[in-house]
Design an enzyme around this catalytic site. Structure first.
Site: not given
Length: 403
Positions: A103, A164
């Site tokens: 991400d 994350e």
């Protein structure tokens, strides 16, 4: 390069020859902001295909549910994307964990969507350094490791999570599960432009304090009201006053309020805390409880705390220091400029891994900078450099059987 064996040189040549730049350009061209489930699904599929060249099992793991407090104080469940997990030789005597994240901080509607060359060898684009390039380095280093006769002595789990950038709440349990019994871990956040690594890190906690007051007419009977917005502001000041060398506190936002003629009956305070040590984290939790109790009493309101410390502090213990020194020595053997490490105020999945008692170096990715901004850049020459550094580090761990 100095003090390298013939087998090490062979593996390192394979690491440098991997098509990392092409992978970065392909993966970074796909928006994968943490909330973009469609983009994350596309990237996860591409990564699963790429990592299928390794001699192990590749799977996509459903994300754990995540709770979030909206501006009205309602707790909602947020869906995150699948995580990638690769497992190779779980029976080997030495076991490693390698982690990264797919991400980025750039949402699907963010204007920063394309790649461009800032100058020769410097690529600008969303997630180039943080951390599509790190993922390409993981794969290149592991493919190189597989060419070494020492490969049979070492097994590994690779975990590429989808959340994350928002704290890894949907992947924390998976990280903890995969960290069990590992000899060491490598995480692929980008190194600084000069190659410096992140050493000790503080912990981090995000909190939403929901304040329930009582509405009343602001002119006719304000004394009957209990101003939740005022209570939240008082709490923000009290928490802000907790700042010290061992604790950073950032009251970031207050949601709430309404028409000027109504005493507000609800408010939500958002605050981030970053303790440098476990003792500072425990002290911060206690101080927050005391501050909330005092505000509740003084303003006659009720407070509910949502959230917590999702990233424990990451001090450098003896085992972690040995791993850093091994990486430094491998860099010297490769002829790289001296590798050093410094404490940083940032946090990442390395915090979670270290909390499991596993030594970790969490900036093994290529050199880059300006992350989390539209100026983000990757220094392309460092792709081969960092793939070789990782491959040699893993080979030497396999030789030693420890760090």
């Amino acid at each position: 390069m100095v003090n390298l064996t013939a087998t090490e040189n062979h593996a390192l040549e394979n690491a440098a020859d991997a098509p990392m730049l092409a992978q970065v350009e392909k993966w970074a061209a796909i928006n994968s902001g943490t909330g973009n489930l469609a983009g994350l699904k596309t990237v996860a599929g591409a990564l699963a295909d790429a990592f299928a060249v390794l001699p192990g099992a590749v799977r996509l793991v459903a994300a754990d549910p995540v709770e979030s407090v909206d501006s009205a104080g309602t707790v909602n469940t947020v869906q995150r994307g699948d995580h990638l997990h690769v497992r190779v030789r779980p029976e080997a005597p030495v076991q490693l964990l390698l982690t990264g994240h797919m991400d980025t901080v750039f949402a699907a509607d963010h204007p920063f969507q394309t790649l461009k060359w800032l100058e020769a060898g410097v690529l600008n684009g969303p997630g180039t350094a943080d951390m599509k390039a790190g993922i390409s380095v993981i794969l290149a280093a592991l493919i190189a490791l597989e060419t070494s006769p020492l490969a049979s002595r070492i097994g590994y789990d690779v975990m590429i999570n989808s959340d994350e950038e928002t704290g890894s709440q949907a992947s924390a349990a998976l990280i903890a599960e995969l960290a069990k019994g590992k000899t060491a871990a490598l995480t692929y956040e980008p190194a600084l432009p000069d190659g410096t690594l992140a050493g000790a890190r503080p912990g981090s906690g995000n909190f939403s304090v929901i304040v329930h007051g009582r509405a009343a007419h602001a002119g006719r009977n304000p004394q009957d009201g209990r101003n939740a917005l005022l209570a939240a502001a008082d709490l923000a000041l009290r928490l802000g006053a907790l700042k010290s060398d061992a604790l950073k506190v950032n009251p970031a936002k207050i949601d709430g309020g309404g028409p000027n003629n109504i005493v507000p009956d609800s408010a939500i305070l958002r605050v981030n805390m970053r303790p440098s040590t476990p003792d500072a984290m425990a002290a911060a939790e206690a101080a927050m409880r005391d501050a909330i109790a005092a505000v509740s009493r003084d303003h006659d309101v009720h407070c509910h705390v949502h959230g917590g410390f999702n990233r424990p502090p990451k001090p450098l213990d003896a085992a972690a220091t040995r791993l850093f020194e091994l990486v430094r020595d491998c860099g010297a053997a490769l002829g790289l400029p001296p590798i050093s490490w410094n404490a940083t105020g940032g946090v990442c999945d390395g915090n979670n891994i270290a909390a499991c008692g596993v030594p970790v170096v969490d900036t093994m990715g290529p050199r880059g900078g300006a992350i989390h901004s539209s100026d983000e850049f990757l220094i392309v020459d460092s792709l081969a450099e960092r793939a070789q550094l990782s491959a040699l580090t893993m080979i030497r761990i396999a030789e030693r059987g420890t760090v």
